[in-house]
Design a protein around this motif. Structure first.
Motif, PDB file in Angstrom:
ATOM      1  N   SER A   3       0.853  -1.194   0.000  1.00  0.00           N
ATOM      2  CA  SER A   3       0.000   0.000   0.000  1.00  0.00           C
ATOM      3  C   SER A   3       0.885   1.239   0.000  1.00  0.00           C
ATOM      4  N   GLU A  29       2.287   1.720   3.432  1.00  0.00           N
ATOM      5  CA  GLU A  29       3.449   0.888   3.755  1.00  0.00           C
ATOM      6  C   GLU A  29       4.714   1.452   3.116  1.00  0.00           C
ATOM      7  N   GLU A  46      -0.670   3.955  10.971  1.00  0.00           N
ATOM      8  CA  GLU A  46      -1.571   2.837  10.684  1.00  0.00           C
ATOM      9  C   GLU A  46      -2.389   2.513  11.927  1.00  0.00           C
ATOM     10  N   ASN A  94      -5.568  -0.260   8.908  1.00  0.00           N
ATOM     11  CA  ASN A  94      -5.153  -0.841   7.632  1.00  0.00           C
ATOM     12  C   ASN A  94      -6.325  -1.313   6.787  1.00  0.00           C
ATOM     13  N   ASN A  95      -7.526  -0.815   7.077  1.00  0.00           N
ATOM     14  CA  ASN A  95      -8.620  -1.129   6.172  1.00  0.00           C
ATOM     15  C   ASN A  95      -9.585   0.043   5.965  1.00  0.00           C
ATOM     16  N   CYS A 148      -4.082   7.356   8.524  1.00  0.00           N
ATOM     17  CA  CYS A 148      -3.083   7.329   7.445  1.00  0.00           C
ATOM     18  C   CYS A 148      -3.429   8.310   6.324  1.00  0.00           C
ATOM     19  N   CYS A 176      -3.762   3.623   3.270  1.00  0.00           N
ATOM     20  CA  CYS A 176      -3.729   2.162   3.417  1.00  0.00           C
ATOM     21  C   CYS A 176      -4.587   1.495   2.354  1.00  0.00           C
ATOM     22  N   SER A 192      -2.256  -6.150  14.102  1.00  0.00           N
ATOM     23  CA  SER A 192      -3.251  -5.579  13.196  1.00  0.00           C
ATOM     24  C   SER A 192      -4.478  -5.213  14.037  1.00  0.00           C
TER      25      SER A 192
END
Lengths: 180, 751
Positions: free
Chosen positions: A25, A28, A41, A44-45, A51, A63, B295
């Motif tokens: 991404s 990243e 982050e 991350n979705n 981000c 992301c 995560s």
């Protein structure tokens, strides 16, 4: 190992080239390949907005952008918001009005707020809340963030008015002048 | 201990709103949070987690993963020392090390979905992730249980065969999911209920919620070839992280240095270690720094949450509005290991009021959830939801204004809580008076489907151990070293107290949060303690510096040190005076640098009370609740930096609104969390809440020189109860379940 792709882009006004894997991404690559860790982050979705960067002026969750998609794009990250020698009014207002506690969501809020205020420096409270609804903050309850963004807009508008009487405003300020 | 001034005092620094010292780094993206750390030769660790909520781990085969190119180390619990049931005191609570170890990496059994089973380090996070898929784990799934009352049943799936109910100092004779039973009692409860004109008894339940900090857990470890282990981590307590890690690895604490990075929120959830020992073990195996980042779904599935609860509260009163008796039965789940937050829940349930007689029974219950952790006033929010809902119903039935009813029964100096302690001077009544006088309470609420609610809450706030040191610089500034990791601006609130003591500006103090080798032992950033206890340490540091500087002035002036006094940033005798900065510039001529130092360990709580008022509107078709107006009122003792006190009140209120309206762990039929993302675990956004108005009440804490009480935790306690009362007035439905999400509220409104 996957073959890497060459990407040429502009980040915070500087031409920047990097090699990345197709699966990486933009977030990243910014953080791990380019050591620009200001963009955070949180999920991350695409749900928390920590981000957020500007991609050709539009706020995006980095992301959710593949780094290869940044080819030819102009990217602004939180590292590119301040001038060389002074903070941006949004940053200054965040500090003066205590609009951060832990600060990990702050970069995303500042970038999103900049996109909003560049377009409209005098948004209503509701407009600010609507535009910032994609950025989660768990510490502040948003109150001081909303006020800081509102006050930063006023300051930006005042600066733009000041700049319109001189000829040496920065390109960013020129844009704001047009926006008003 | 220092005594607060009996009369209000004029401060130069305290009560002002300087820009925080770490501010520029945090608004420019320069601040280094745990995940921002990069070390030469660093590799990346990932954890394999159980897909089952409850299963025997029959075998783990890591051989294929170890052979994947790029993988440098693999570990399981088999690599860790076998820990006996040793109890370690972590400052804000004790922990059984065997349980802590088994939570970090499962021992023989996976106890919740997401329980760590094995870990890999590789040259990139992607390779490490790929390697996880090559680890073969043979599971024997077992029935799972995720609701506290189900877990208490005799035929419930048993999580541990070595946990026996502890009750009143006695241990039961067969294993149980009920790890502990707590009982408090004062007065003759039956007699007192019999003498009541009105008794209301209600049952309540609440779902597990997560602390929700935006920064996922992260740790980097380097086990150097000389045997020294350094850990860079985002933690609420670097010293407790050091202790836990050293104990789990069975190495001396002197072999471990913890370097606290900037931390992106904690709320109680970043005290227990998760990644630190695993990263350390992987680093020992590969000889390189190992970085591990969770995560978001790992954060939800394997850290936090706060307990789900089942509660029954019964309260009696006379017709003129005096409380007669209270009885509470509270069952909180602890998740996969014993030691939840039922204790403070039991202590807080009746903590706002003067009860002539009361009885509390509490149960610490194991189930197949992650081991629950502290979350901002841990255990108090659930209990207040139950107690305050009943208090409101009593007031209504007695026809007494809810603030007047509280005022008639409010806890004050001399009130004995059901668990024993007697309050010193506290400010609960003052928060109620401020609520009564507030513009919000005095403004009528108009419109259909709208309602107003009010509720109060209490949290202890703790003291505990803090250390600090400060160096006087020749230019008149002071560098302050402290051990309290700064989650919400405490560098500044602590530095301001040193500045006030020295008579210099807040900007003339440069605070730094340093590693465990660079400052004395300091307990966690938790319990609303930092501005109070580390602030007290900073005050003592200031006094130590002033004492030394008076001696230096005496050398310069060739007089006795006792003749020199320091007042408002000046040193003076009868006929001479010098500013702090002038004397700081002359220290090298009078014996060299001045370093102040202090350690403190204040005991006893500082007792924070708050009262919140909320107006809501409920959509009759969808049961969506809109918060129209919100006012939070709290006794801060003394607000050192009012903006950050307001920020704590606003942030806590909004977390409480989320808890009240939407947040919950949803489990599928097999006990697996079904909503482990921010999209499905619905925290409040900027659009979901209005401005949160604040009223800071200042009733000085007698145990602090500037009167500070903690402020961080109390603000999350009243919101769910206040919201439930507001929803009642909007709909006619008294909700006894959290969250009051649209499906639940809608169903209740149809009855």
């Amino acid at each position: 190992m996957a073959k890497k792709t060459h990407v040429a882009t502009t980040i915070n006004g500087e031409p920047m080239e990097f090699l990345c894997e197709a699966r990486q991404s933009l977030l990243e690559v910014l953080r791990d390949n380019l050591a620009m860790t200001g963009s955070k982050e949180g999920c991350n979705n695409g749900n928390c907005g920590a981000c957020t960067v500007l991609l050709d002026g539009q706020p995006v969750d980095s992301c959710l952008v593949l780094a290869v998609e940044a080819e030819g794009a102009e990217i602004t990250t939180v590292e590119g918001i301040a001038d060389d020698s002074r903070l941006h009014p949004i940053q200054q207002c965040f500090l003066e009005e205590a609009a951060l506690q832990c600060g990990v969501c702050t970069p995303g809020f500042i970038v999103t707020a900049k996109a909003l205020l560049d377009r409209n420096p005098t948004p209503s409270e509701h407009e600010i809340r609507f535009q910032l609804a994609g950025n989660l903050c768990r510490c502040t309850g948003y109150d001081k963030i909303i006020r800081a963004v509102q006050d930063a807009g006023k300051r930006m508008a005042a600066e733009a008015r000041g700049a319109s009487t001189t000829t040496n405003g920065s390109p960013a300020r020129q844009q704001q002048k047009q926006a008003t | 201990m220092a005594q607060a001034e009996s009369h209000p005092r004029k401060y130069k620094v305290i009560g002002t709103r300087p820009v925080r010292h770490d501010g520029a780094d945090k608004v420019t993206g320069r601040a280094i949070y745990g995940a921002d750390l990069r070390l030469n030769g660093m590799v990346h660790g990932k954890i394999l987690r159980s897909p089952h909520a409850h299963a025997v781990i029959k075998s783990i085969d890591t051989s294929a993963a170890a052979k994947l190119p790029g993988v440098v180390a693999v570990t399981t619990s088999a690599d860790f020392p076998d820990l006996q049931d040793k109890i370690a005191d972590l400052g804000e609570g004790a922990v059984n090390l065997a349980h802590l170890g088994a939570n970090v990496l499962a021992h023989g059994k996976a106890l919740y979905k997401g329980h760590a089973v094995a870990a890999v380090a590789a040259t990139s996070p992607h390779v490490a992730q790929e390697a996880l898929s090559l680890i073969k784990v043979e599971y024997e799934p077992l029935p799972a249980v995720t609701w506290v009352l189900d877990a208490m049943k005799d035929d419930a799936p048993l999580l541990h065969d070595d946990v026996y109910t502890k009750s009143m100092g006695k241990k039961a004779d067969k294993p149980s999911n009920i790890a502990a039973h707590i009982h408090f009692e004062k007065g003759d409860v039956e007699d007192a209920f019999a003498g009541s004109d009105l008794v209301v008894e209600r049952e309540f339940k609440t779902a597990s919620v997560h602390q929700g900090y935006i920064e996922p857990h992260v740790s980097t470890a380097l086990w150097n070839q000389d045997g020294h282990l350094t850990i860079w981590t985002s933690t609420q307590g670097s010293f407790t992280a050091r202790q836990q890690t050293a104990e789990l690895l069975q190495v001396p604490i002197s072999q471990v240095t913890v370097v606290p990075c900037e931390i992106g929120g904690g709320f109680g959830g970043k005290i227990a270690v998760y990644l630190e020992p695993v990263a350390a073990m992987l680093s020992r195996k590969c000889g390189r720094p190992v970085k591990m980042v969770m995560s978001r779904d790992e954060v939800f599935e394997a850290t936090g949450p706060t307990p789900g609860s089942s509660m029954r509260v019964k309260i009696g009163a006379t017709k003129d509005g005096k409380l007669t008796a209270g009885e509470a039965w509270l069952a909180y789940d602890a998740g996969a290991f014993p030691g939840g937050v039922i204790g403070p829940g039991c202590m807080c349930v009746f903590s706002c009021y003067e009860f002539p007689a009361a009885r509390v029974d509490g149960y610490d219950v194991l189930d197949n959830k992650p081991k629950t952790q502290a979350y901002r006033a841990p255990g108090a929010t659930q209990a207040a939801f139950a107690c305050e809902s009943v208090i409101d119903e009593l007031a209504e039935k007695l026809g007494i204004d809810p603030i007047e009813f509280r005022l008639k029964n409010a806890a004050k100096e001399g009130t004995r809580r059901v668990d024993g302690p007697v309050y010193p001077r506290v400010g609960f009544i003052e928060t109620l008076e401020a609520a009564k006088a507030s513009d919000h309470w005095k403004s009528p609420l108009e419109g259909k489907n709208r309602g107003r609610g009010i509720a109060s809450g209490y949290w202890f706030n703790i003291g505990l151990k803090s250390s600090a040191a400060a160096n006087v610089n020749p230019d008149g500034t002071v560098s302050l070293l402290e051990g309290s990791t700064d989650i919400g601006g405490t560098r500044t609130s602590v530095a301001m107290q040193l500045a006030e003591t020295l008579g210099i500006t807040a900007e003339a103090v440069h605070p730094k949060v340093v590693d465990t080798d660079s400052v004395g032992y300091t307990d966690v950033t938790g319990g609303s303690r930092v501005t109070f206890a580390t602030g007290l340490a900073a005050y003592e540091v200031g006094r130590d510096i002033l004492r030394q500087m008076c001696e230096r002035a005496a050398i310069l002036w060739e007089c006795d040190a006792a003749e020199v006094e320091s007042v408002d940033g000046e040193f003076k005798t009868k006929d001479k005076r010098m500013t702090f900065a002038e004397l700081a510039g002359k220290l090298s001529q009078t014996g060299g640098p001045v370093v102040g130092r202090a350690t403190v360990n204040p005991e006893g709580p500082t007792n924070g009370f708050g009262t919140h008022i909320v107006d809501v509107e409920v959509d009759p078709d969808t049961a969506k609740v809109t918060v129209l107006r919100y006012t939070a009122i709290q006794d801060a003792g003394k607000a050192i930096h009012p903006s950050y006190v307001e920020g704590q009140m606003q942030g806590g209120a909004v977390q409480g609104i989320g808890w009240a309206l939407n947040e919950e762990y949803v489990f599928d039929g097999e006990g697996r969390m079904a909503n482990a993302s921010y999209l499905d675990y619905r925290m409040p956004t900027a659009l979901d809440v209005p401005h949160i108005d604040t009223i800071i009440v200042e009733v000085p804490n007698p145990a602090h020189p500037y009167g500070v009480r903690g402020v961080g935790e109390t603000p999350i306690v009243p919101p769910p109860a206040a919201m439930a009362v507001a929803v009642y007035h909007a709909t006619g439905v008294r909700m006894q379940e959290l969250p009051m999400s649209p499906p639940k509220l809608w169903a209740a409104m149809q009855k």
